[in-house]
Design an enzyme around this catalytic site. Sequence first.
Site, PDB file in Angstrom:
ATOM      1  N   CYS A 161       0.550  -1.213   0.278  1.00 18.17           N
ATOM      2  CA  CYS A 161      -0.134   0.165   0.011  1.00 18.17           C
ATOM      3  C   CYS A 161       0.855   1.230   0.192  1.00 18.17           C
ATOM      4  O   CYS A 161       1.303   1.728  -1.151  1.00 18.17           O
ATOM      5  CB  CYS A 161      -1.033  -0.169   1.164  1.00 18.17           C
ATOM      6  SG  CYS A 161      -0.510  -0.289   2.463  1.00 18.17           S
ATOM      7  N   ARG A 188      -1.914  -1.389   5.798  1.00 15.63           N
ATOM      8  CA  ARG A 188      -3.359  -1.030   4.805  1.00 15.63           C
ATOM      9  C   ARG A 188      -2.851  -2.834   3.998  1.00 15.63           C
ATOM     10  O   ARG A 188      -3.999  -3.506   3.876  1.00 15.63           O
ATOM     11  CB  ARG A 188      -3.998  -0.669   4.016  1.00 15.63           C
ATOM     12  CG  ARG A 188      -4.428   0.799   4.260  1.00 15.63           C
ATOM     13  CD  ARG A 188      -4.944   1.452   3.149  1.00 15.63           C
ATOM     14  NE  ARG A 188      -3.603   2.169   3.004  1.00 15.63           N
ATOM     15  CZ  ARG A 188      -3.665   3.068   1.747  1.00 15.63           C
ATOM     16  NH1 ARG A 188      -5.142   3.384   1.210  1.00 15.63           N
ATOM     17  NH2 ARG A 188      -2.970   3.779   0.754  1.00 15.63           N
TER      18      ARG A 188
END
Lengths: 282, 131
Positions: free
Chosen positions: A240, A245
């Site tokens: 990410c 994430r």
Amino acid sequence: MSDNTYANPQVLVSTDWVAQHLDDPTVRIVESDEDVLLYDIGHVPGAVKIDWHTDLNDPIVRDYLDADHFSALLQAKGIAEDTTVVFYGDKNNWWACYALWVFKLFDFKDVRIMNGGRKKWIDEGRELSKVVPSYPKTTYRAPSRDDRRIRAFRSDVEAHITKKLPLVDVRSPGEYSGQLLHMADYPQEGALRGGHIPGAKNIPWGKAVAEDGTFRSAAELQELYGSQGITPDKDIVAYCRIGERSSHTWFVLTYLLGYPNVRNYDGSWTEWGNLVGAPIEK
Amino acid sequence: MLTRQEQLEFIIDHYENPRHKHPLANADAMVEGGNPGCGDIVKVYLKIEDGRIIASFEGEGCTISQASASFLMDEINGKTLTEALAIDHNELMDNLGKEIVQQRTRCATLSLDTFRAAVRKREREQLMANS
């Protein structure tokens, strides 16, 4: 694995389960958040805080803490080798998954996620506490950090591109396409160029969670990733912007779907998008 | 000098008991700062009466962004524009507790940037009205 069963269902615990184990000395509840002050406003009673920034990262080198510092951290939090550690946090458990991933770099045995995270606990009207607990110091000793199994570096990504192996970009479509140089309101974590690593598939992390913040069913997750060619027989790297994430996606693929070879590229776009000479696609 | 714990309690008090958090009728200017897509939003209302600032805010988002807005409103209400514009990012973060907010400088200074934008908007609108 049947379509409705996670590959490792024991790694997810419900808010009910946590409520029933608040006083269980074999369980340590750990809050890990994006909003660094949420714990101080109120947390699951008995939970300790692990700050992804100050507790898990080396203060000088862009890297994680070493075995000695990890041992000291867990000792201070009252976590022993045989403790069941349950993580939860804000932002749909991004940082909870990130902390779990760092614990797994040290091969910590029993780590779990509270499904739905902090939001679900609060939405259900459950008790919050401002009391910062203290637990007896343990004698936990961590093994050396093993970066080979679940962590990818720049050279691994370069090899992945050459071999045309699957990369999963879990950022938003705007970041993936290069329209955004950083996630909304995170300008300090941006990059000089926008786009994605060549060949990466865009499967935003948020597609793996339902509206109440819990993970989608095994069948829905299989469809989500399988339909994009992200299947368990492959060697997969997720990324990410700084790896938080993609920790979430790594958790889903590794534990909920049981994929055996998934690594998180924590250098992510803040490294690749700033790297001189690195190829990108828009 | 406040301890870290006292500074933390100071911020949380501003978050949980925000000052001047309401719309301001007949404001000279209103500006919304932040990004609606991310969760940190601060809307600043500004009015000058007898050369002194009357300001308020509305908003939602992380602890630091909202506590900062409350603290800033407390600081600037009653001041002249010259006095309020002398507040810079460092001073604001020092007052909030730099050790606590330094990981999220953007959140900590969103209120000040939005207030400054409201001042500029008010000046522009006054210039247009007078031209």
